[in-house]
Design an enzyme around this catalytic site. Structure first.
Site, PDB file in Angstrom:
ATOM      1  N   TYR A   1       0.840  -1.196   0.000  1.00  0.00           N
ATOM      2  CA  TYR A   1       0.000   0.000   0.000  1.00  0.00           C
ATOM      3  C   TYR A   1       0.880   1.253   0.000  1.00  0.00           C
ATOM      4  O   TYR A   1       1.976   1.259   0.566  1.00  0.00           O
ATOM      5  CB  TYR A   1      -0.874   0.040   1.254  1.00  0.00           C
ATOM      6  CG  TYR A   1      -2.016  -0.944   1.268  1.00  0.00           C
ATOM      7  CD1 TYR A   1      -3.225  -0.646   0.661  1.00  0.00           C
ATOM      8  CD2 TYR A   1      -1.881  -2.176   1.911  1.00  0.00           C
ATOM      9  CE1 TYR A   1      -4.290  -1.545   0.688  1.00  0.00           C
ATOM     10  CE2 TYR A   1      -2.933  -3.082   1.946  1.00  0.00           C
ATOM     11  CZ  TYR A   1      -4.131  -2.759   1.326  1.00  0.00           C
ATOM     12  OH  TYR A   1      -5.176  -3.658   1.352  1.00  0.00           O
TER      13      TYR A   1
ATOM     14  N   TYR B   1       0.131  -9.944   0.467  1.00  0.00           N
ATOM     15  CA  TYR B   1       1.135  -9.317   1.326  1.00  0.00           C
ATOM     16  C   TYR B   1       1.129  -9.948   2.719  1.00  0.00           C
ATOM     17  O   TYR B   1       0.113 -10.485   3.169  1.00  0.00           O
ATOM     18  CB  TYR B   1       0.910  -7.804   1.430  1.00  0.00           C
ATOM     19  CG  TYR B   1      -0.439  -7.385   1.970  1.00  0.00           C
ATOM     20  CD1 TYR B   1      -0.689  -7.342   3.339  1.00  0.00           C
ATOM     21  CD2 TYR B   1      -1.456  -6.998   1.099  1.00  0.00           C
ATOM     22  CE1 TYR B   1      -1.919  -6.940   3.834  1.00  0.00           C
ATOM     23  CE2 TYR B   1      -2.685  -6.590   1.589  1.00  0.00           C
ATOM     24  CZ  TYR B   1      -2.916  -6.568   2.957  1.00  0.00           C
ATOM     25  OH  TYR B   1      -4.143  -6.175   3.440  1.00  0.00           O
TER      26      TYR B   1
ATOM     27  N   ARG C   1      -2.104 -12.193   3.346  1.00  0.00           N
ATOM     28  CA  ARG C   1      -3.471 -11.892   2.935  1.00  0.00           C
ATOM     29  C   ARG C   1      -3.671 -12.248   1.470  1.00  0.00           C
ATOM     30  O   ARG C   1      -2.855 -11.918   0.619  1.00  0.00           O
ATOM     31  CB  ARG C   1      -3.768 -10.400   3.095  1.00  0.00           C
ATOM     32  CG  ARG C   1      -3.747  -9.861   4.483  1.00  0.00           C
ATOM     33  CD  ARG C   1      -5.069  -9.892   5.260  1.00  0.00           C
ATOM     34  NE  ARG C   1      -6.191 -10.580   4.710  1.00  0.00           N
ATOM     35  CZ  ARG C   1      -7.318  -9.992   4.256  1.00  0.00           C
ATOM     36  NH1 ARG C   1      -7.425  -8.693   4.257  1.00  0.00           N
ATOM     37  NH2 ARG C   1      -8.321 -10.708   3.827  1.00  0.00           N
TER      38      ARG C   1
ATOM     39  N   HIS D   1      -6.824  -8.766  -2.679  1.00  0.00           N
ATOM     40  CA  HIS D   1      -8.173  -8.252  -2.463  1.00  0.00           C
ATOM     41  C   HIS D   1      -8.224  -6.756  -2.741  1.00  0.00           C
ATOM     42  O   HIS D   1      -7.207  -6.069  -2.739  1.00  0.00           O
ATOM     43  CB  HIS D   1      -8.649  -8.526  -1.024  1.00  0.00           C
ATOM     44  CG  HIS D   1      -7.810  -7.870   0.020  1.00  0.00           C
ATOM     45  ND1 HIS D   1      -6.618  -8.394   0.463  1.00  0.00           N
ATOM     46  CD2 HIS D   1      -7.972  -6.703   0.709  1.00  0.00           C
ATOM     47  CE1 HIS D   1      -6.091  -7.599   1.374  1.00  0.00           C
ATOM     48  NE2 HIS D   1      -6.892  -6.549   1.546  1.00  0.00           N
TER      49      HIS D   1
ATOM     50  N   HIS E   1     -10.527  -3.370  -1.392  1.00  0.00           N
ATOM     51  CA  HIS E   1     -11.516  -2.845  -0.454  1.00  0.00           C
ATOM     52  C   HIS E   1     -12.539  -2.006  -1.209  1.00  0.00           C
ATOM     53  O   HIS E   1     -12.174  -1.193  -2.069  1.00  0.00           O
ATOM     54  CB  HIS E   1     -10.848  -1.960   0.602  1.00  0.00           C
ATOM     55  CG  HIS E   1      -9.855  -2.684   1.451  1.00  0.00           C
ATOM     56  ND1 HIS E   1     -10.179  -3.248   2.664  1.00  0.00           N
ATOM     57  CD2 HIS E   1      -8.529  -2.932   1.276  1.00  0.00           C
ATOM     58  CE1 HIS E   1      -9.112  -3.805   3.207  1.00  0.00           C
ATOM     59  NE2 HIS E   1      -8.084  -3.625   2.370  1.00  0.00           N
TER      60      HIS E   1
END
Length: 245
Positions: free
Chosen positions: A110, A149, A159, A162, A164
């Site tokens: 991110y 990640y 994870r 995905h 959000h």
């Protein structure tokens, strides 16, 4: 994690048991610190909280729904098109609703000061976008498929890829948040967030569907992901405090 905040729509019955994650999920370690330990207190909402700010087209930029065109260069990774419909509990389209997304880049990182794991940032990818649903309740984003990640919840924890999603009613108090996953991800079995949804059918409603008709030749893969606000086919929604995972 918590049950969803309701849009101010006509009152529906409760979603089927097991649709949403419990407040405290034993495998998801941070819920032990985040979930409420006392009874919730209902705070009255004033007129300004449910009527503003306006979330109309004047808030959108030219490339807000195309995350691959927000910089001078193109981001790294597999280009994808994600589209779907926002529906109410009766299957009717929800028009003119603000839909926002945020995600990691193709390397699973991110653009956030708290994300320090050794995967490179992409100077041409911010990982955020927004758009309004049309008269049919449809939204569309062009973006990059995010990478997996690590997140230190348990030994060798990763994870699944995905995106959000956040959807709004007419005000910031009318907000729902969920996650979209990709089909056949090998990390599903060890992810406590994905598996915190008790009902398997509800869990699968967080998984997008590859769509060859949306896929554009020599350009981008296409995925369908509908969001249903209430009822038997309701999407799974999460507490806003858990958005950073």
């Amino acid at each position: 994690m918590a049950t969803p905040t309701e849009f101010r729509l006509p009152r529906y019955g409760q979603d089927p048991e097991g649709t949403h994650p419990p407040l405290d999920s034993s495998g998801y370690r941070s819920t032990a610190l985040r979930h409420p330990k006392q009874d919730l207190v209902l705070l009255p909402q004033m007129l300004t909280e449910v009527t503003g700010p306006l979330l109309g087209p004047g808030r959108l930029g030219e490339h807000d729904n195309d995350l691959t065109r927000q910089h001078a260069g193109e981001p790294q990774g597999q280009r994808i098109i994600v589209t779907g419909r926002l529906l109410d509990g009766d299957g009717h389209p929800v028009r003119d609703s603000l839909v926002e997304i945020w995600q990691a880049n193709a390397g699973g990182r991110y653009r956030h000061t708290g994300d320090r794991w050794p995967s490179p940032l992409d100077p041409n990818f911010d990982g955020v976008g927004r758009t309004l649903t049309d008269s049919d309740g449809r939204y569309t984003f062009t973006t990059i498929k995010p990478g997996a990640y690590p997140w230190k919840n348990h030994d060798n924890a990763w994870r699944p890829a995905h995106i959000h999603f956040s959807v709004f009613g007419s005000a910031f108090t009318q907000r729902l948040v969920t996650q979209m996953y990709f089909p056949d991800d090998p990390l599903f079995s060890q992810d406590p967030i994905f598996n915190s949804i008790p009902d398997e059918k509800a869990r699968q409603r967080m998984v997008s569907r590859y769509d060859h008709d949306i896929t554009q030749a020599e350009w981008a893969l296409g995925f369908q992901f509908d969001i249903v606000l209430r009822g038997r086919d309701a999407s799974v929604f999460e507490d806003e405090e858990d958005e950073d995972e």
